[in-house]
Write a protein that holds these residues in place. Structure first.
Motif, mmCIF file in Angstrom:
data_model
loop_
_atom_site.group_PDB
_atom_site.id
_atom_site.type_symbol
_atom_site.label_atom_id
_atom_site.label_comp_id
_atom_site.label_asym_id
_atom_site.label_seq_id
_atom_site.Cartn_x
_atom_site.Cartn_y
_atom_site.Cartn_z
ATOM 1 N N THR A 117 0.830 -1.205 0.000
ATOM 2 C CA THR A 117 0.000 0.000 0.000
ATOM 3 C C THR A 117 0.862 1.251 0.000
ATOM 4 O OG1 THR A 117 -1.792 -1.126 1.174
ATOM 5 C CG2 THR A 117 -1.770 1.274 1.261
ATOM 6 N N LEU A 118 1.851 1.316 0.876
ATOM 7 C CA LEU A 118 2.683 2.515 0.975
ATOM 8 C C LEU A 118 3.476 2.760 -0.301
ATOM 9 C CD1 LEU A 118 4.033 2.280 4.653
ATOM 10 C CD2 LEU A 118 2.068 3.564 3.779
ATOM 11 N N LEU A 119 4.049 1.716 -0.868
ATOM 12 C CA LEU A 119 4.837 1.895 -2.091
ATOM 13 C C LEU A 119 3.950 2.293 -3.266
ATOM 14 C CD1 LEU A 119 7.346 -1.094 -1.807
ATOM 15 C CD2 LEU A 119 7.922 1.346 -1.773
ATOM 16 N N SER A 120 2.773 1.687 -3.374
ATOM 17 C CA SER A 120 1.862 2.047 -4.466
ATOM 18 C C SER A 120 1.403 3.490 -4.334
ATOM 19 C CB SER A 120 0.647 1.110 -4.466
ATOM 20 O OG SER A 120 1.020 -0.210 -4.782
ATOM 21 N N GLU A 121 1.098 3.907 -3.116
ATOM 22 C CA GLU A 121 0.659 5.285 -2.905
ATOM 23 C C GLU A 121 1.792 6.272 -3.150
ATOM 24 O OE1 GLU A 121 -2.919 4.620 0.353
ATOM 25 O OE2 GLU A 121 -0.872 4.948 1.062
ATOM 26 N N ALA A 122 3.007 5.907 -2.773
ATOM 27 C CA ALA A 122 4.146 6.782 -3.037
ATOM 28 C C ALA A 122 4.343 6.983 -4.528
ATOM 29 C CB ALA A 122 5.414 6.198 -2.417
ATOM 30 N N SER A 124 1.866 7.083 -6.575
ATOM 31 C CA SER A 124 0.675 7.777 -7.054
ATOM 32 C C SER A 124 0.718 9.258 -6.708
ATOM 33 C CB SER A 124 -0.577 7.123 -6.467
ATOM 34 O OG SER A 124 -1.744 7.779 -6.896
ATOM 35 N N SER A 125 0.706 9.567 -5.410
ATOM 36 C CA SER A 125 0.736 10.970 -4.998
ATOM 37 C C SER A 125 1.078 11.071 -3.523
ATOM 38 C CB SER A 125 -0.614 11.653 -5.261
ATOM 39 O OG SER A 125 -1.603 11.163 -4.372
ATOM 40 N N ALA A 126 1.672 12.187 -3.143
ATOM 41 C CA ALA A 126 1.947 12.430 -1.734
ATOM 42 C C ALA A 126 0.649 12.516 -0.950
ATOM 43 C CB ALA A 126 2.748 13.724 -1.579
ATOM 44 N N ALA A 127 -0.425 12.983 -1.601
ATOM 45 C CA ALA A 127 -1.715 13.083 -0.924
ATOM 46 C C ALA A 127 -2.226 11.710 -0.515
ATOM 47 C CB ALA A 127 -2.724 13.772 -1.838
ATOM 48 N N ALA A 128 -2.112 10.723 -1.415
ATOM 49 C CA ALA A 128 -2.571 9.375 -1.097
ATOM 50 C C ALA A 128 -1.729 8.767 0.009
ATOM 51 C CB ALA A 128 -2.512 8.501 -2.342
ATOM 52 N N LEU A 129 -0.414 8.928 -0.078
ATOM 53 C CA LEU A 129 0.482 8.376 0.940
ATOM 54 C C LEU A 129 0.242 9.037 2.289
ATOM 55 C CD1 LEU A 129 2.868 6.558 1.718
ATOM 56 C CD2 LEU A 129 4.398 8.392 0.949
ATOM 57 N N SER A 130 0.083 10.350 2.302
ATOM 58 C CA SER A 130 -0.119 11.076 3.553
ATOM 59 C C SER A 130 -1.385 10.620 4.264
ATOM 60 C CB SER A 130 -0.185 12.581 3.277
ATOM 61 O OG SER A 130 -0.347 13.305 4.470
ATOM 62 N N ALA A 131 -2.453 10.387 3.510
ATOM 63 C CA ALA A 131 -3.715 9.963 4.128
ATOM 64 C C ALA A 131 -3.549 8.632 4.840
ATOM 65 C CB ALA A 131 -4.806 9.869 3.060
ATOM 66 N N THR A 132 -2.831 7.693 4.236
ATOM 67 C CA THR A 132 -2.629 6.384 4.858
ATOM 68 C C THR A 132 -1.704 6.480 6.061
ATOM 69 O OG1 THR A 132 -3.024 5.188 2.807
ATOM 70 C CG2 THR A 132 -1.723 4.059 4.480
ATOM 71 N N LEU A 133 -0.642 7.266 5.949
ATOM 72 C CA LEU A 133 0.299 7.407 7.065
ATOM 73 C C LEU A 133 -0.386 8.010 8.290
ATOM 74 C CD1 LEU A 133 3.423 8.726 5.123
ATOM 75 C CD2 LEU A 133 3.161 6.474 6.186
#
Length: 373
Positions: A117-122, A124-133
């Motif tokens: 999940t983290l690698l796929s979001e990274a 995609s966008s910082a917005a997607a990664l930030s929401a999960t983190l």
């Protein structure tokens, strides 16, 4: 892949039609090659009693050509630092014998899910990664200083190299464009970014009701030139009035990529289809495209062939699990790069095995099992 498979299938339909396994091998399987038939005329006569086969050549489904291009881009300095930090974070936790104390995801399967999940979001966008983190921090999942630093890094990214490339692409394109992303946070970010650039886009995702989805597709067919869709739009909607697809981010599962393409490149499409893949250099998606596009020409394959090739890969893991193991399990980016190059070679060999099997199929079956008209 083996004449025994044919024996098993026919025996399920009509027990005894091909006698016993030993008799079948003795009479119909070439010695030294379990995939090549012998006594073909007699074998075909026995198969005709129980078998109907529709080949693509008999169905004669003519689709317009499709062309795939990849726009490789450089991440901004902040984005590159975030991607590298995410990779270090994932590699540190992925191979750990135990999850961190207090972690909500325990065991190899849980760590794999977090890593993917983290690698796929990274990618995609910082917005997607930030929401999960932020969600992980609230749930106390893999809590610690490393997670806090990653949250700060994601929140500090302001620009997006991919979004800039997409805006320039839309300036070049005068026809309609379907943009796919895996994540709602990325979708929301792109809707805002395009609005700032004067592009009014429709949206399609799983949160919309059936009526709202119909309205958004109608808007896309009408006055709105762009539809930004999550993978919910890769199933059940036919968008043949559009001829350009952009993979803003890339699923690691080739079958999901094929589903996306199938929204446009399908029966009813009258125009050539263009597929544009956005790829940041030296990311997981970049290497996935390398092995799928450059090694086996995935976007030139007929629907269904990618599954056949993966079936010849001689690896029981799902393809996305192979990708994760290569990247997250590597000791360095150099090791990961070398591992993906080796995977590309294995895929090329799998395609050759598939081509051989396909030739064997045609040699055995030909066009003699078509249903009567």
């Amino acid at each position: 892949n083996d004449m025994n498979e044919l024996f098993n299938l026919i025996t399920l339909l009509s027990p005894g039609q091909l006698k016993t396994p030993a008799q079948f091998r003795h009479e119909f399987v070439e010695r030294g090659d379990r995939r090549r038939p012998r006594n073909r005329t007699k074998l075909r006569e026995l198969l005709m009693d129980v078998m109907v086969r529709n080949s693509r050549s008999q169905v004669s489904v003519a689709l317009p050509p499709r062309r795939a291009t990849t726009r490789r881009l450089e991440l901004t300095a902040d984005e590159r630092a975030l991607y590298q930090a995410t990779t270090r974070f994932v590699r540190g936790h992925y191979a750990a014998p135990e999850a961190d104390p207090g972690a909500g995801q325990r065991g190899p399967a849980g760590r794999a899910l977090v890593a993917r999940t983290l690698l796929s979001e990274a990618g995609s966008s910082a917005a997607a990664l930030s929401a999960t983190l932020l969600g992980m921090r609230e749930r106390n999942t893999l809590a610690g200083p490393a997670l806090e630093q990653l949250c700060e890094a994601a929140a500090g990214v302001s620009g997006s190299a991919k979004a800039d490339v997409l805006v320039r692409l839309l300036d070049e394109k005068i026809d309609k464009v379907l943009v796919f992303t895996q994540y709602r946070a990325t979708q929301r970010f792109l809707l805002r970014r395009l609005e700032q650039s004067g592009v009014a886009a429709a949206r399609f995702d799983g949160d919309l009701s059936a009526h709202e989805k119909d309205e958004q597709v109608a808007a896309f067919a009408g006055e709105r030139r762009v539809l930004i869709s999550t993978d919910a739009g890769s199933e059940g909607r036919n968008l043949q009035f559009c001829h350009t697809l952009v993979n803003y981010d890339l699923p690691w599962n080739p079958m999901r990529i094929e589903q996306r393409v199938g929204r446009l490149h399908r029966i009813g499409q009258q125009e050539p289809v263009t597929i544009v893949n956005l790829s940041a250099r030296d990311t997981v998606e970049d290497y996935v495209l390398e092995v799928l596009d450059r090694k086996i020409n995935m976007f030139e394959l007929v629907v269904g062939e990618i599954g056949e090739i993966l079936g010849n890969l001689e690896d029981e893991r799902e393809f996305e699990h192979i990708v994760l193991d290569l990247w997250a399990g590597a000791g360095s980016d150099v090791q990961a790069r070398d591992a993906f190059h080796a995977l590309g070679d294995r895929l090329a060999e799998a395609r050759e095995r598939y081509a051989t099997t396909k030739a064997y199929d045609e040699e055995l079956f030909g066009d003699e099992f078509a249903p009567e008209q």
